[in-house]
Write an enzyme that holds these catalytic residues in place. Structure first.
Site, PDB file in Angstrom:
ATOM      1  N   GLY A  40       0.837  -1.196   0.000  1.00  0.00           N
ATOM      2  CA  GLY A  40       0.000   0.000   0.000  1.00  0.00           C
ATOM      3  C   GLY A  40       0.869   1.241   0.000  1.00  0.00           C
ATOM      4  O   GLY A  40       2.033   1.203   0.410  1.00  0.00           O
ATOM      5  N   GLN A  45       3.289   9.961   0.805  1.00  0.00           N
ATOM      6  CA  GLN A  45       4.561   9.232   0.862  1.00  0.00           C
ATOM      7  C   GLN A  45       5.421   9.484  -0.372  1.00  0.00           C
ATOM      8  O   GLN A  45       6.601   9.143  -0.377  1.00  0.00           O
ATOM      9  CB  GLN A  45       4.306   7.725   1.006  1.00  0.00           C
ATOM     10  CG  GLN A  45       3.772   7.339   2.377  1.00  0.00           C
ATOM     11  CD  GLN A  45       3.558   5.840   2.463  1.00  0.00           C
ATOM     12  OE1 GLN A  45       2.543   5.333   2.030  1.00  0.00           O
ATOM     13  NE2 GLN A  45       4.537   5.121   2.992  1.00  0.00           N
ATOM     14  N   CYS A  82       6.100  -0.318   6.874  1.00  0.00           N
ATOM     15  CA  CYS A  82       5.720   0.855   6.086  1.00  0.00           C
ATOM     16  C   CYS A  82       6.874   1.180   5.148  1.00  0.00           C
ATOM     17  O   CYS A  82       8.036   1.156   5.562  1.00  0.00           O
ATOM     18  CB  CYS A  82       5.464   2.028   7.038  1.00  0.00           C
ATOM     19  SG  CYS A  82       5.009   3.553   6.194  1.00  0.00           S
ATOM     20  N   LEU A  83       6.565   1.477   3.900  1.00  0.00           N
ATOM     21  CA  LEU A  83       7.627   1.777   2.932  1.00  0.00           C
ATOM     22  C   LEU A  83       8.420   3.017   3.331  1.00  0.00           C
ATOM     23  O   LEU A  83       9.575   3.174   2.945  1.00  0.00           O
ATOM     24  CB  LEU A  83       7.032   1.965   1.531  1.00  0.00           C
ATOM     25  CG  LEU A  83       6.540   0.684   0.837  1.00  0.00           C
ATOM     26  CD1 LEU A  83       5.837   1.029  -0.476  1.00  0.00           C
ATOM     27  CD2 LEU A  83       7.680  -0.292   0.579  1.00  0.00           C
ATOM     28  N   HIS A 129      -4.141   1.519   7.499  1.00  0.00           N
ATOM     29  CA  HIS A 129      -2.802   2.128   7.546  1.00  0.00           C
ATOM     30  C   HIS A 129      -2.701   3.285   6.533  1.00  0.00           C
ATOM     31  O   HIS A 129      -2.212   4.372   6.863  1.00  0.00           O
ATOM     32  CB  HIS A 129      -1.783   1.021   7.220  1.00  0.00           C
ATOM     33  CG  HIS A 129      -0.348   1.443   7.163  1.00  0.00           C
ATOM     34  ND1 HIS A 129       0.609   0.931   7.998  1.00  0.00           N
ATOM     35  CD2 HIS A 129       0.307   2.307   6.333  1.00  0.00           C
ATOM     36  CE1 HIS A 129       1.794   1.474   7.693  1.00  0.00           C
ATOM     37  NE2 HIS A 129       1.637   2.307   6.686  1.00  0.00           N
ATOM     38  N   GLU A 130      -3.200   3.053   5.305  1.00  0.00           N
ATOM     39  CA  GLU A 130      -3.075   4.079   4.261  1.00  0.00           C
ATOM     40  C   GLU A 130      -3.989   5.280   4.525  1.00  0.00           C
ATOM     41  O   GLU A 130      -3.589   6.424   4.314  1.00  0.00           O
ATOM     42  CB  GLU A 130      -3.362   3.493   2.872  1.00  0.00           C
ATOM     43  CG  GLU A 130      -2.461   2.342   2.447  1.00  0.00           C
ATOM     44  CD  GLU A 130      -0.983   2.571   2.684  1.00  0.00           C
ATOM     45  OE1 GLU A 130      -0.521   3.716   2.602  1.00  0.00           O
ATOM     46  OE2 GLU A 130      -0.287   1.579   2.988  1.00  0.00           O
ATOM     47  N   HIS A 133      -2.383   7.474   6.927  1.00  0.00           N
ATOM     48  CA  HIS A 133      -1.351   8.334   6.328  1.00  0.00           C
ATOM     49  C   HIS A 133      -1.953   9.657   5.865  1.00  0.00           C
ATOM     50  O   HIS A 133      -1.368  10.722   6.044  1.00  0.00           O
ATOM     51  CB  HIS A 133      -0.715   7.655   5.105  1.00  0.00           C
ATOM     52  CG  HIS A 133       0.500   6.826   5.429  1.00  0.00           C
ATOM     53  ND1 HIS A 133       1.578   7.324   6.120  1.00  0.00           N
ATOM     54  CD2 HIS A 133       0.806   5.534   5.129  1.00  0.00           C
ATOM     55  CE1 HIS A 133       2.500   6.362   6.249  1.00  0.00           C
ATOM     56  NE2 HIS A 133       2.055   5.275   5.657  1.00  0.00           N
TER      57      HIS A 133
HETATM   58 ZN   LIG Z   1       2.922   3.450   5.507  1.00  0.00          ZN
END
Ligand SMILES: [Zn+2]
Length: 193
Positions: A40, A45, A82-83, A129-130, A133
């Site tokens: 995701g 991000q 998380c990326l 999670h997204e 963000h």
């Molecule tokens: Zn993340």
């Protein structure tokens, strides 16, 4: 380029038109496919502070101006990555079932971790999670701190029989009345709040 600056990720994103959102969605899915193990990605991000995120667990999903409109009381604990924080893993607490509305989807979208397929849990966690963000919330803000409670040490000596408490065992959590919880403490469950 994926942003790894926590300060920048703590800003809220602004609403976007469906047209612009779709363009951002394409870029996000492209970026996500470049990543090794991402499932995701949210627009902020990659430096775009607009309310668009993508999830790709079972199939690619683009969410434009998404909102969680229903969430279950039942929560569960899940290890997240998380990326933007490639070296971190956090145990978080998430809702087991959620219903989401987004401007690019006519109907409501339901996600449930309550299934035998682990991908359902990944997808349900990823959506939460997204969307977090987009509100400037990172997984660190959802960390599940499972410090065990010990009566008379960091919890009251007496717990009312009808007082609701939370127990944890492995990745499961349950909230129930203390009189029902007490026997479970003998079977590997730990009191957490
Ligand atoms: Zn993340």
């Amino acid at each position: 380029m994926i942003i790894e600056d926590k300060m920048k990720l703590e800003q809220k994103c602004s609403p976007v038109s469906v047209k612009e959102g779709e363009e951002i969605g394409v870029r996000l899915l492209h970026e996500l496919r470049q990543s090794e193990n991402g499932i995701g990605l949210a627009a902020n991000q990659i430096g775009i502070n607009k309310r668009v995120c993508v999830i790709n667990v079972k199939e690619p999903i683009v969410l434009i101006n998404p909102k969680i409109v229903e969430k279950s009381k039942e929560q569960f604990v899940f290890p997240e990555g998380c990326l933007s924080f490639p070296d971190s893993k956090v145990k978080t607490q998430r809702h087991q079932d959620i219903v989401v509305e987004a401007d690019n989807h006519k109907g409501k979208l339901s996600f449930s971790a309550n299934s035998k397929d682990i991908n359902d849990a990944f997808e349900c966690v990823c959506v939460q999670h997204e969307i977090d963000h987009l509100d400037g919330i990172t997984m660190f803000d959802r960390e599940f701190k499972s410090e065990p409670l010990v009566r008379g040490v960091n919890a009251p000596l007496k717990i009312g029989r009808n007082q609701r408490v939370t127990l944890t065992k492995g990745s499961q959590t349950k909230t129930l009345k203390y009189k029902k919880a007490e026997p479970m403490l003998e079977t590997g469950w730990t009191l957490v709040k």
